[in-house]
Enzyme design. Sequence first.
Site, short mmCIF file in Angstrom:
data_model
loop_
_atom_site.label_atom_id
_atom_site.label_comp_id
_atom_site.label_asym_id
_atom_site.label_seq_id
_atom_site.Cartn_x
_atom_site.Cartn_y
_atom_site.Cartn_z
N LYS A 20 27.34 1.31 68.25
CA LYS A 20 27.02 2.65 67.73
C LYS A 20 25.65 3.08 68.26
O LYS A 20 24.69 2.29 68.25
CB LYS A 20 27.02 2.64 66.20
N HIS A 26 27.43 -0.77 60.72
CA HIS A 26 28.36 -0.36 61.76
C HIS A 26 28.40 -1.38 62.89
O HIS A 26 27.54 -2.25 62.99
CB HIS A 26 27.98 1.02 62.32
#
Length: 262
Positions: A156, A152
Site C-alpha cells: 500500500k 494493510h
Amino acid sequence: MKKIVVAGFKGRMGSTAAKMVLDNEDFDLVGVYDPRATETSLAGDATFNNVDVPVFTEREAILSVKPEIWIDFTVPAAAVKNTKFALEHDISPVVGTTGFTDDDVKQLQAIAKKRQVGGLIAPNFGLSAVLMMQFAKQAAKYFPDVEIIEMHHDNKLDAPSGTALKTAEMMQKERGDKPQGNPDETESLPGARGANYHGMRIHSVRLPGLIAHQQVQFGAVGEGLTIRQDTYDRASFMTGVALACRKVTDHHELFDGLEYLL
C-alpha cells in the site's frame, strides 16, 4: 445494461473489479484502461479466460465505447486525472483509489455539480468498513479519547489509509479537537505516538499477509470500547462497488463516501 470501463485492471483491486463487472448480468464491461498495458484485448490475458474486451492505453480512446461508468482502482495522481476526465465527458466515476486531498475532492465535486454528473469517491467499499465508521462516529460522542490502528498489506502506497482518515474526520465532527495523553510526553523515537489528527492518534501498520483491517480503540475511566473491522478477501469490496455502479447514475453530484448511497 450499464456500460462500464475499469481503470487499473492490472492491479489486484482493478482485476477483481473487472471480474465483478463480467459476472453481473446487468453490467457490460466495454473496456479496461492502463497506460502501461501492452495487450490490446483481455483475450490475451489468461486471468480473464480469453474475454474479448478492448484494452485502452489512452483516455481519449475510451470514448469510442461510450461508457456510462468509470471504475477506478489506480494510484492517487492518476485517479485525480481519470476522475476529472470522466466527469468532463459525462461518465459517472466510481473511485476506490485513496489519497485524494480535500482540495482534489472539492474541485472534482464542483465539476460534477456543473455538469450534473453523479459519482462516488469512497475510501472503502466494504459494507463492514462503512458500518465500522458509522459506529465509531456514534461512539465518539461519548468516548472522545480514541486512537486508530489501521493495518494493510505492505504494498500500500499511502499512509494513513483513506478509511482511517475518513473515520477520524467523522469522529472529529462529534468530539471536536481534543489533545490526548500526557501533555509532557516525549517520543524517544520520532513517530512512536503515530500521526496526530486534531488530537487523536492514527497508527499505520504495513505487513505482508494483511489485506485491510482497522481498529478504533476508545478509552474512558474504568472502561474501554474497541470497534474492529477485518477484510479477508478483496472480493468483499465488490458488493459496494456493484451497488455504487447501480446507483450513481441516478444522482447529479459526486459523493465522498459509500454511506451516501446506502
